[in-house]
Design a protein around this motif. Structure first.
Motif, short mmCIF file in Angstrom:
data_model
loop_
_atom_site.label_atom_id
_atom_site.label_comp_id
_atom_site.label_asym_id
_atom_site.label_seq_id
_atom_site.Cartn_x
_atom_site.Cartn_y
_atom_site.Cartn_z
N ARG A 214 48.23 -44.02 58.50
CA ARG A 214 48.44 -44.45 57.11
C ARG A 214 47.27 -45.30 56.64
NH1 ARG A 214 53.98 -43.98 55.34
NH2 ARG A 214 55.40 -43.46 57.05
N ALA A 221 51.57 -41.19 46.36
CA ALA A 221 51.62 -40.91 47.80
C ALA A 221 51.14 -39.49 48.09
CB ALA A 221 53.03 -41.11 48.33
N THR A 223 50.47 -36.98 51.39
CA THR A 223 50.63 -36.77 52.83
C THR A 223 49.95 -35.47 53.22
OG1 THR A 223 52.72 -37.96 52.94
CG2 THR A 223 52.25 -36.44 54.73
N ARG A 274 48.92 -40.69 53.92
CA ARG A 274 49.52 -40.53 55.25
C ARG A 274 49.00 -39.23 55.84
NH1 ARG A 274 56.04 -40.07 56.72
NH2 ARG A 274 55.87 -40.88 58.86
N GLU A 325 60.79 -36.29 54.52
CA GLU A 325 61.79 -37.34 54.48
C GLU A 325 61.39 -38.48 53.56
OE1 GLU A 325 62.37 -38.36 58.59
OE2 GLU A 325 63.12 -36.35 59.08
N GLU A 326 60.08 -38.69 53.38
CA GLU A 326 59.58 -39.73 52.48
C GLU A 326 59.38 -39.23 51.07
OE1 GLU A 326 56.03 -41.70 53.69
OE2 GLU A 326 57.07 -43.02 55.10
N PRO A 328 56.85 -37.58 49.52
CA PRO A 328 55.58 -37.99 48.90
C PRO A 328 55.33 -37.21 47.61
CG PRO A 328 55.16 -36.52 50.74
CD PRO A 328 56.62 -36.83 50.77
#
Length: 460
Positions: A214, A221, A223, A274, A325-326, A328
């Motif tokens: 990260r 965000a 990823t 990320r 799960e996040e 982004p």
């Protein structure tokens, strides 16, 4: 190997970039001696043709180099000049549009790239270029250095670039730019619910792992997920020798997202980055996963293994599930995933899949602008049935061989559900024949297009 511009105070020779149409007016602007010399040596401005005009003391007074009137077949034509001109410092004289001038300068820098870890080169100083005025030369140099970083990772053979070494390179990169990292290794992958990564890598004495990196605390965000199969034997569905020869490059997705991450961090883009790298070696031993095994993924979807040589999508599946799960703002995976993609578009194009029309448009425009060719292939939903076997939720290697790149992408899309926007790149990561600024060996694909598109994609 160092990529750099020449010192701004160094004496330099003017290098004129000329087309055949430019040449008559150019000769009229110069002395009769220069014009006569150009005629005598037969300089016409043809693509790749170089001309050197000496002064009265035998030094180079003026240099000319033939360039295409418009972007011609191929890229980085000026890189050939960097390789063929005599040692010395040059500055460009040209009316090229800004984006083509950036390409020319980047190509010049990349022409200096060599992979010399095992066989140090004894090159002389070479032809050096002064940074042209009016360009963001810091960005150009950053992009060149990041591409060299990617190439070095891919070119390193598997005995020196296994999962542990790939982890070390990734963590050292993020340490350099003030990022953080967390690594899950070996049997800890099972406890942390990464069963597919563990299954693919467990046959090797070099432990599989998931590297989670990260950087950045504010902004949208992003990823990036990169396939890090450091060597692929094919597993129990063993590859023939001819197909195994280039498998050190099967971590090309990881190498490319790390090069992209390096550019993002060096340029201090205002985003939260990320990077997830499932790093494994697909080996053969009594512990190897088997054809017909049914594995349960992090997402809970079951996968029937119908070919252990389709392992890349398995390790990416767990990493994509974690990323999603996040949720982004933008999720991108890059992988040397299918031979079908190479059959479809060859080694030079980087095919990508996305359901996001704005991202598709931004990537296509950026790829053309920065000479990093990409091509959109479809997430063709009717083919979903092909990745649904009888006894599990998903099939890692549908029979029949039809639409192999598409079915692989559809497989991955199942695990990216939850992310507002998902894009997958199926890259080759290798330059099979030498071309300007691209020697035979590892090469980044798609990273420069993504970097250029990020302002539009993320609203930076």
């Amino acid at each position: 190997m160092t990529l750099s511009f020449a010192d701004t105070d160094a004496p330099s020779t003017a290098l004129h970039l000329l087309t055949p149409d430019d040449l008559p007016a150019w000769r009229q602007r110069h002395s009769a001696e220069v014009s006569s010399w150009m005629e005598r040596i037969g300089f016409t401005g043809a693509l790749g043709q170089a001309a050197l005009v000496p002064d009265g003391e035998g030094a180079i007074a003026v240099a000319g180099y033939g360039t295409p009137e418009k972007r011609a077949r191929g890229r980085f034509h000026l890189a050939s000049a960097a390789k063929s001109l005599p040692d010395g410092v040059y500055h460009l004289e040209t009316d090229l549009p800004a984006n083509e001038l950036v390409e020319a300068v980047l190509g010049w820098l990349l022409a200096a790239y060599t992979y010399d870890r095992y066989k140090p080169t004894t090159r002389s100083g070479g032809a050096r270029l002064k940074a042209p005025d009016g360009l963001d030369t810091k960005r150009i140099l950053t992009v060149a250095e990041s591409e060299a970083f990617t190439r070095d990772l891919i070119n390193t053979p598997a005995n020196d670039m296994g999962p542990e070494e790939l982890e070390e390179a990734a963590c050292a990169l993020f340490d350099e730019y003030g990022g953080t990292h967390e690594v899950t290794r070996g049997d800890d992958l099972l406890a942390a619910k990464f069963p597919l990564i563990h299954a693919v890598g467990r046959a090797s004495p070099r432990a599989p792992r998931l590297v989670d990196l990260r950087w950045g605390e504010t902004g949208p965000a992003l990823t990036l997920v990169g396939k890090g199969v450091c060597f692929d034997t094919g597993g129990l569905n063993l590859k023939p020798g001819g197909s195994m020869g280039l498998m050190k490059k099967d971590m090309g997705g990881a190498a490319t997202v790390l090069g992209l991450a390096r550019s993002i961090m060096a340029l201090k883009l205002p985003l939260r980055l990320r990077v997830l790298i499932p790093a494994v070696e697909n080996a053969v031993s009594g512990a190897a996963f088997r054809p017909q095994d049914v594995l349960t993924s992090r997402k809970g979807l079951t996968v029937e293994v119908n070919n252990t040589d389709a392992e890349g999508r398995l390790v990416l599946a767990d990493a994509l599930a974690l990323a999603a799960e996040e949720a982004p703002d933008c999720l991108i995976s890059m992988a040397t995933l299918t031979g079908a993609a190479r059959v479809a578009v060859g080694p030079d194009l980087a095919p990508f899949f996305t359901d996001d029309e704005s991202i598709a448009s931004a990537l296509s425009q950026s790829g053309a602008r920065v000479a990093d060719p990409v091509w959109r292939l479809p997430f063709h939903t009717p083919y979903e049935a092909l990745v649904e076997p009888a006894i599990a939720d998903l099939d890692n290697a549908p029979k029949g061989g039809m639409a192999g790149a598409i079915t692989a992408a559809l497989f991955l899309r199942r695990f990216a559900e939850g992310a507002p926007s998902y894009t997958h790149f199926d890259i080759y990561g290798w330059q099979p024949t030498a071309a300007p600024a691209r020697p035979v060996g590892g090469v980044g694909q798609g990273a420069r297009a993504i970097l250029d598109a990020l302002p539009d994609v993320l609203g930076l």
